[in-house]
Design an enzyme around this catalytic site. Sequence first.
Site, PDB file in Angstrom:
ATOM      1  N   TRP A  63      57.155   9.674  -4.038  1.00 18.28           N
ATOM      2  CA  TRP A  63      58.341   9.993  -4.844  1.00 18.28           C
ATOM      3  C   TRP A  63      59.422   8.936  -4.665  1.00 18.28           C
ATOM      4  CZ3 TRP A  63      56.487  12.877  -8.242  1.00 18.28           C
ATOM      5  CH2 TRP A  63      55.521  13.844  -7.926  1.00 18.28           C
ATOM      6  N   LYS A 113      60.395  24.059  -4.745  1.00 12.86           N
ATOM      7  CA  LYS A 113      59.812  23.970  -3.415  1.00 12.86           C
ATOM      8  C   LYS A 113      60.510  24.850  -2.390  1.00 12.86           C
ATOM      9  CE  LYS A 113      57.776  19.391  -3.953  1.00 12.86           C
ATOM     10  NZ  LYS A 113      57.974  19.213  -5.382  1.00 12.86           N
ATOM     11  N   ASP A 169      67.155  12.445  -2.347  1.00 13.11           N
ATOM     12  CA  ASP A 169      66.279  13.399  -3.006  1.00 13.11           C
ATOM     13  C   ASP A 169      65.877  14.417  -1.941  1.00 13.11           C
ATOM     14  OD1 ASP A 169      64.210  14.838  -4.121  1.00 13.11           O
ATOM     15  OD2 ASP A 169      63.024  13.100  -4.736  1.00 13.11           O
TER      16      ASP A 169
END
Length: 357
Positions: free
Chosen positions: A99, A190, A166
């Site tokens: 990511w 999540k 993030d």
Amino acid sequence: MKKRNFSAGPSILPQQTIEETAKAILDFNGSTLSLMEVSHRGKDFIAVMDETEALFKELLNIPEGYSVIFLGGGASLQFCMVPFNLLEKKAAYLNTGTWASKAMKEAKLFGEVVEVATSKPDNFTYIPKDYVIPADADYFHITTNNTIFGTEILTDLDSPVPLVADMSSDIFSRVIDVSKYGIIYGGAQKNLAPAGVTFVIIRNDLLGKVSRPIPTMLDYKTHIDNGSMFNTPPVVPVYAAMQTLRWMKANGGVPAMEKLNIKKAEILYAEIDRNPVFKGTCAVEDRSRMNVCFVMSDEYKDKEADFLAFAKERNLDGLKGHRSVGGFRASIYNAMPIEGVQDLIDAMQAFEKEVTK
């Protein structure tokens, strides 16, 4: 018996969140209308948006001068929104996994990008240290938890430039000092809500400094000025997020979540280190508390499918590792009770007895 959900995302949610959201989908606030069909500008849903924002600020102790907004597009859209709004000349990125790499790729469309360090040559099995953040960068971007490779930054870094993080997969899992960050963003699927809503916590004074024109929908100011209501927000995921935040608050807030997450991770990693059938994949000091990655020991590599089937028989779901890594991944987010982790440990010990007898 309900399965133990170890999936990385969409992932386990508190039962309260599931039940209350289901009720609201059938009948929102006694209106006889579904949450899915009410006006997002009606007073009942505006109250939901207001409470969700207020709980974010309360539970994370967000200081004055920051805004909280709720958007669509997932964290992946933030990979371009961040540089669109902040990158004038140069940005710095710490590359710790898939990511982070994707975020860095998008930023290169807007200006110079400096990769300050990467653990890619070692398959992202550790968090790089001893790097230098360019003092002339517009911001420094990190991915705090790496769901695929199982590493995590567990401290709030000091940065000479605005720090952008993030936190898709570890937000609300540990106490953070929001004042050290310029932007914190993440997808909700999540640790917070079902997929469909993205949160952004942003220090207001960072905006309005780039010379490029920004499309209306990609300008953070648009959503701050309109209270996340410039366009129709993802109503159901926002409502679910509110229920999760209520659950967290009722159960001791972020400090209590962190204490339990430390305990869950400690007992599971202890079993991985003890059990001769399994082994960890990451540097011990950088192991994630959220996504515990492990594989079979070399002499038992042919037993991987057997263990997945063994676990499935015991209602342990979602343990297969990411396709790019293999092995196993136990995602033990806030909503995973310690009893669920113990069930996994019991299965690992039972499997050990079966294959070593």
